[in-house]
Design a protein around this motif. Structure first.
Motif, mmCIF file in Angstrom:
data_model
loop_
_atom_site.group_PDB
_atom_site.id
_atom_site.type_symbol
_atom_site.label_atom_id
_atom_site.label_comp_id
_atom_site.label_asym_id
_atom_site.label_seq_id
_atom_site.Cartn_x
_atom_site.Cartn_y
_atom_site.Cartn_z
ATOM 1 N N VAL A 51 1.059 -1.562 0.086
ATOM 2 C CA VAL A 51 0.241 -0.540 0.163
ATOM 3 C C VAL A 51 0.738 1.563 -0.067
ATOM 4 O O VAL A 51 0.911 2.263 -0.895
ATOM 5 C CB VAL A 51 -1.188 -0.073 1.640
ATOM 6 N N VAL A 52 1.797 1.508 0.815
ATOM 7 C CA VAL A 52 2.728 2.204 0.769
ATOM 8 C C VAL A 52 3.241 2.796 -0.188
ATOM 9 O O VAL A 52 3.818 3.580 -0.867
ATOM 10 C CB VAL A 52 4.465 2.449 1.554
ATOM 11 N N GLU A 53 3.956 1.412 -0.986
ATOM 12 C CA GLU A 53 4.515 1.563 -2.377
ATOM 13 C C GLU A 53 3.439 2.556 -4.022
ATOM 14 O O GLU A 53 3.710 3.367 -4.319
ATOM 15 C CB GLU A 53 5.082 0.468 -2.674
ATOM 16 N N LYS A 54 2.064 1.594 -3.195
ATOM 17 C CA LYS A 54 1.229 1.984 -4.448
ATOM 18 C C LYS A 54 1.011 3.530 -4.713
ATOM 19 O O LYS A 54 1.068 4.486 -4.708
ATOM 20 C CB LYS A 54 0.418 1.087 -4.176
ATOM 21 N N VAL A 55 0.890 4.332 -2.579
ATOM 22 C CA VAL A 55 0.635 5.125 -1.985
ATOM 23 C C VAL A 55 2.251 6.753 -3.138
ATOM 24 O O VAL A 55 1.873 7.176 -3.883
ATOM 25 C CB VAL A 55 0.177 5.913 -1.071
ATOM 26 N N VAL A 56 3.260 5.826 -2.648
ATOM 27 C CA VAL A 56 4.489 6.502 -3.107
ATOM 28 C C VAL A 56 4.427 6.908 -4.702
ATOM 29 O O VAL A 56 4.810 7.766 -5.252
ATOM 30 C CB VAL A 56 5.459 6.094 -2.559
ATOM 31 N N SER A 57 3.569 5.723 -5.743
ATOM 32 C CA SER A 57 4.329 5.356 -6.612
ATOM 33 C C SER A 57 2.745 6.430 -7.258
ATOM 34 O O SER A 57 3.301 7.136 -8.865
ATOM 35 C CB SER A 57 4.163 4.730 -7.222
ATOM 36 N N ALA A 58 1.639 6.604 -6.506
ATOM 37 C CA ALA A 58 0.940 7.018 -7.163
ATOM 38 C C ALA A 58 1.572 9.091 -7.264
ATOM 39 O O ALA A 58 1.031 9.728 -7.679
ATOM 40 C CB ALA A 58 -0.848 7.037 -6.122
ATOM 41 N N ALA A 59 1.636 9.216 -5.942
ATOM 42 C CA ALA A 59 2.539 10.363 -5.724
ATOM 43 C C ALA A 59 3.524 11.249 -6.472
ATOM 44 O O ALA A 59 3.738 12.180 -7.222
ATOM 45 C CB ALA A 59 3.222 11.132 -4.664
ATOM 46 N N LEU A 60 4.322 9.782 -6.906
ATOM 47 C CA LEU A 60 4.881 10.590 -7.574
ATOM 48 C C LEU A 60 4.709 10.519 -9.456
ATOM 49 O O LEU A 60 5.442 11.442 -10.103
ATOM 50 C CB LEU A 60 6.411 9.591 -8.603
ATOM 51 N N ALA A 61 3.459 10.318 -9.453
ATOM 52 C CA ALA A 61 2.697 9.881 -10.948
ATOM 53 C C ALA A 61 2.379 11.793 -10.916
ATOM 54 O O ALA A 61 1.313 11.755 -11.766
ATOM 55 C CB ALA A 61 2.000 9.226 -11.484
ATOM 56 N N ASP A 69 -0.417 12.689 -8.600
ATOM 57 C CA ASP A 69 -1.190 12.175 -7.592
ATOM 58 C C ASP A 69 -0.973 13.478 -6.170
ATOM 59 O O ASP A 69 -0.873 12.854 -5.647
ATOM 60 C CB ASP A 69 -1.035 10.852 -7.782
ATOM 61 N N MET A 70 -1.937 14.448 -6.700
ATOM 62 C CA MET A 70 -1.544 15.754 -5.829
ATOM 63 C C MET A 70 -2.071 14.854 -4.311
ATOM 64 O O MET A 70 -1.384 15.105 -2.476
ATOM 65 C CB MET A 70 -2.520 16.692 -5.529
ATOM 66 N N THR A 71 -3.148 14.063 -4.111
ATOM 67 C CA THR A 71 -4.616 13.351 -3.037
ATOM 68 C C THR A 71 -2.953 12.608 -2.168
ATOM 69 O O THR A 71 -2.979 12.803 -1.072
ATOM 70 C CB THR A 71 -5.487 13.232 -3.353
ATOM 71 N N ALA A 72 -1.827 11.550 -2.874
ATOM 72 C CA ALA A 72 -1.321 10.821 -2.391
ATOM 73 C C ALA A 72 0.008 11.286 -2.326
ATOM 74 O O ALA A 72 0.557 10.825 -0.564
ATOM 75 C CB ALA A 72 -0.976 10.023 -3.627
ATOM 76 N N ALA A 73 0.264 12.420 -2.868
ATOM 77 C CA ALA A 73 1.754 13.225 -3.003
ATOM 78 C C ALA A 73 1.023 14.152 -1.241
ATOM 79 O O ALA A 73 1.579 13.816 -0.037
ATOM 80 C CB ALA A 73 1.695 14.404 -3.122
ATOM 81 N N LYS A 74 -0.216 14.522 -0.908
ATOM 82 C CA LYS A 74 -0.541 15.351 0.528
ATOM 83 C C LYS A 74 0.049 14.667 1.369
ATOM 84 O O LYS A 74 0.431 14.423 3.256
ATOM 85 C CB LYS A 74 -1.882 15.985 0.393
ATOM 86 N N VAL A 75 -0.454 12.683 1.136
ATOM 87 C CA VAL A 75 -0.663 11.368 2.067
ATOM 88 C C VAL A 75 0.489 11.683 2.829
ATOM 89 O O VAL A 75 1.071 11.191 3.864
ATOM 90 C CB VAL A 75 -1.285 10.424 1.692
#
Length: 135
Positions: free
Chosen positions: A40-50, A52-58
């Motif tokens: 889950v952490v890897e997925k959120v970090v990947s989304a943030a790097l891509a 996704d501002m919501t993921a980046a905020k998390v």
């Protein structure tokens, strides 16, 4: 169910709850997190790097605590201020003139009040010790 001893306790080695603590939703969530947390952490970090501002905020909220407001340093000329009362008066005057924020002046005056109480206690202890030694 186990029989109790005359004092109301269960005998050694016998539980009053042989089935154990019931499973709760949080126990299941913790087990699932332990199993899938890294993915889950890897997925959120990947989304943030891509992007996704919501993921980046998390991610940022978890890595960096929010900044707390801190008052700017102040300078108060205490020359000529006589004792703690004089310093307190100077702080109040500076706040009234708008040169020192009122909340900062209030905190400093309260701190001076604590210093006065501590000084008074020290003085009383010193005087008591002198009286006791004189007797």
């Amino acid at each position: 169910m186990s029989e109790r001893l005359p004092n109301g306790q269960f005998p050694k080695g016998r539980s009053g709850n042989p089935a154990g603590r019931p499973k709760s939703a949080s126990t299941e969530l913790r087990r699932s997190l332990a199993e899938h947390g890294t993915a889950v952490v890897e997925k959120v970090v990947s989304a943030a790097l891509a992007g996704d501002m919501t993921a980046a905020k998390v991610v940022i909220d978890r890595l960096l605590p929010p900044l707390k407001a801190q008052p700017a340093p102040i300078h108060v000329d205490l020359e000529g201020a006589d004792g703690l009362a004089g310093v307190s008066r100077r702080l109040v005057d500076e706040a009234a003139a708008g040169r020192v924020p009122a909340d900062v002046a209030s905190q400093l005056v309260a701190a001076l009040g604590q210093v006065a109480r501590i000084t008074e206690i020290d003085e009383l202890e010193r005087r008591l010790a002198a009286l006791e030694s004189a007797q």
